[in-house]
Design a protein around this motif. Sequence first.
Motif, PDB file in Angstrom:
ATOM      1  N   ASP A  56       0.842  -1.192   0.000  1.00  0.00           N
ATOM      2  CA  ASP A  56       0.000   0.000   0.000  1.00  0.00           C
ATOM      3  C   ASP A  56       0.884   1.252   0.000  1.00  0.00           C
ATOM      4  OD1 ASP A  56      -2.142   1.696   0.153  1.00  0.00           O
ATOM      5  OD2 ASP A  56      -2.465   1.411   2.305  1.00  0.00           O
TER       6      ASP A  56
ATOM      7  N   LYS B 252       0.114   4.319   0.489  1.00  0.00           N
ATOM      8  CA  LYS B 252      -0.230   5.259   1.560  1.00  0.00           C
ATOM      9  C   LYS B 252       0.507   4.915   2.853  1.00  0.00           C
ATOM     10  CE  LYS B 252      -4.731   6.402  -0.314  1.00  0.00           C
ATOM     11  NZ  LYS B 252      -6.180   6.351  -0.141  1.00  0.00           N
ATOM     12  N   LYS B 253       0.626   3.625   3.142  1.00  0.00           N
ATOM     13  CA  LYS B 253       1.353   3.214   4.347  1.00  0.00           C
ATOM     14  C   LYS B 253       2.850   3.472   4.198  1.00  0.00           C
ATOM     15  CE  LYS B 253      -1.941  -0.203   5.924  1.00  0.00           C
ATOM     16  NZ  LYS B 253      -2.161  -1.604   6.307  1.00  0.00           N
TER      17      LYS B 253
ATOM     18  N   LYS C  10       3.405   7.178   4.679  1.00  0.00           N
ATOM     19  CA  LYS C  10       3.305   7.542   6.088  1.00  0.00           C
ATOM     20  C   LYS C  10       4.588   7.165   6.838  1.00  0.00           C
ATOM     21  CE  LYS C  10       0.241   7.143  10.041  1.00  0.00           C
ATOM     22  NZ  LYS C  10      -1.012   6.584  10.562  1.00  0.00           N
TER      23      LYS C  10
END
Length: 110
Positions: free
Chosen positions: A52, A54-55, A58
Amino acid sequence: MSGLQNLIAKDPFADIGDDNELEVQGYIHIRIQQRNGRKTLTTVQGIPQEIDPKKVLKAFKKEFACNGNIVEDEELGECIQLQGDQRTKVLQFLTEQEISSKDKIKLHGF
């Protein structure tokens, strides 16, 4: 006169076919782009589909103490943009977390 093969007219800008298309080919590309002045952007492109983004973004933002976002590209898919020159840190992070091996990561830029 048959020995002068290099004088044949050739268009250097002619389309040579499918060979010059941009393809990921399983590599993760880490590039740097100059913004204005001393400001730079680091782009990470080619992260595997099963991870992912997005992870990963982050984790990058927390680890490197920088801002970033995900940009959707028509040809290359999702690219992660980070503020500053984070190329070596991204390379080290991806190999330590076993997201990719070092030989599957290409560093670009000055």
